[in-house]
Design a protein around this motif. Structure first.
Motif, mmCIF file in Angstrom:
data_model
loop_
_atom_site.group_PDB
_atom_site.id
_atom_site.type_symbol
_atom_site.label_atom_id
_atom_site.label_comp_id
_atom_site.label_asym_id
_atom_site.label_seq_id
_atom_site.Cartn_x
_atom_site.Cartn_y
_atom_site.Cartn_z
ATOM 1 N N GLU A 123 0.804 -1.219 0.000
ATOM 2 C CA GLU A 123 0.000 0.000 0.000
ATOM 3 C C GLU A 123 0.843 1.279 0.000
ATOM 4 O O GLU A 123 0.377 2.337 -0.407
ATOM 5 C CB GLU A 123 -0.943 0.013 1.204
ATOM 6 C CG GLU A 123 -0.247 0.131 2.552
ATOM 7 C CD GLU A 123 -1.230 0.376 3.704
ATOM 8 O OE1 GLU A 123 -2.452 0.385 3.443
ATOM 9 O OE2 GLU A 123 -0.771 0.544 4.843
ATOM 10 N N ASN A 133 -2.842 2.140 -6.128
ATOM 11 C CA ASN A 133 -4.252 2.394 -6.418
ATOM 12 C C ASN A 133 -4.649 1.985 -7.831
ATOM 13 O O ASN A 133 -5.837 1.806 -8.116
ATOM 14 C CB ASN A 133 -4.577 3.875 -6.211
ATOM 15 C CG ASN A 133 -4.564 4.286 -4.752
ATOM 16 O OD1 ASN A 133 -4.654 3.431 -3.867
ATOM 17 N ND2 ASN A 133 -4.449 5.574 -4.502
ATOM 18 N N ILE A 152 -3.486 -6.118 -1.595
ATOM 19 C CA ILE A 152 -2.688 -4.962 -1.199
ATOM 20 C C ILE A 152 -2.282 -5.175 0.257
ATOM 21 O O ILE A 152 -3.146 -5.279 1.131
ATOM 22 C CB ILE A 152 -3.476 -3.648 -1.327
ATOM 23 C CG1 ILE A 152 -4.032 -3.481 -2.742
ATOM 24 C CG2 ILE A 152 -2.602 -2.468 -0.936
ATOM 25 C CD1 ILE A 152 -2.990 -3.260 -3.800
ATOM 26 N N LYS A 154 0.123 -4.377 3.844
ATOM 27 C CA LYS A 154 0.741 -3.310 4.626
ATOM 28 C C LYS A 154 1.637 -3.950 5.668
ATOM 29 O O LYS A 154 1.524 -5.149 5.949
ATOM 30 C CB LYS A 154 -0.319 -2.440 5.286
ATOM 31 C CG LYS A 154 -1.270 -3.173 6.208
ATOM 32 C CD LYS A 154 -2.319 -2.217 6.747
ATOM 33 C CE LYS A 154 -3.325 -2.947 7.634
ATOM 34 N NZ LYS A 154 -4.371 -2.013 8.149
#
Length: 206
Positions: A123, A133, A152, A154
């Motif tokens: 991310e 994105n 995605i 993190k």
């Protein structure tokens, strides 16, 4: 080893520990640099086809192509050209997603891909041509892939170097969570999206 020190090369031992056979592919002897043009060229695709055929014959196992950053162009272009017979699937990490460039994964003929595709992105990836994105554009284009997934992630960090945000020491290379990223990829390859999967021993493509 190839000269680059990207996420896949750094993480090769994690894939080996997960029971996978690894083949790291660098530039060919007659082409010093894997630039954007060459990565999607018929010449490079033919090279990859020969490599895949050799690996399948050598080990008698399915072959997955896993690309990171610019390597996602190679893996995607190969999947577009090969059809659904030569590869078991592809994995794209930190994909080239820019809407402005000529050579991006979403700009390739994704509708021609008919094998499983896993897209992994961090991310916080700050590489200007690998916007997290925009990774959803890849999934949107895979209209004929039997199984597809975008994840995605993190975590990890912090970046271990200042400067180029497109290198493996930043979020672009899943810094600080290389093992976790390798395990996520490994688990998905073993059983894609928990649908019709089986134990495979893939090769990893840089």
């Amino acid at each position: 080893l190839p000269a680059a020190n990207d996420f896949l090369i750094k993480s090769r031992d994690y894939f080996v520990a997960n029971g996978f056979n690894i083949a790291l592919i660098g530039p060919p002897s007659d082409h010093e640099k894997l630039d954007f043009d060459f990565r999607v060229s018929p010449t490079h695709i033919d090279d990859l086809r020969r490599i895949v055929a050799y690996l399948k014959k050598d080990a008698g196992l399915p072959v997955w192509l896993v690309g990171t950053s610019r390597g996602t162009l190679c893996a995607t272009a190969a999947a577009v050209a090969f059809g659904n017979k030569e590869l078991a699937g592809i994995v794209l990490t930190s994909s080239i997603t820019s809407k402005n460039g000529k050579y991006t994964v979403p700009a390739l003929k994704l509708e021609a891909i008919r094998i499983p595709v896993f897209v992994l992105h961090h991310e916080k990836d700050a590489c200007e041509i690998c916007k997290p994105n925009d990774a959803a554009l890849i999934i949107k284009g895979l209209t004929n892939a039997p199984i597809k997934k975008l994840l995605i992630v993190k975590g990890g960090g912090p970046p271990s170097e200042q400067g180029d945000e497109c290198n493996a020491h930043h979020w672009h290379g899943f810094v600080g969570m290389e093992k976790e990223a390798a395990d996520i990829i490994s688990n998905w390859i073993d059983n894609p999206a928990r649908a019709g999967g089986s134990g495979l021993s893939p090769y990893i493509l840089h």
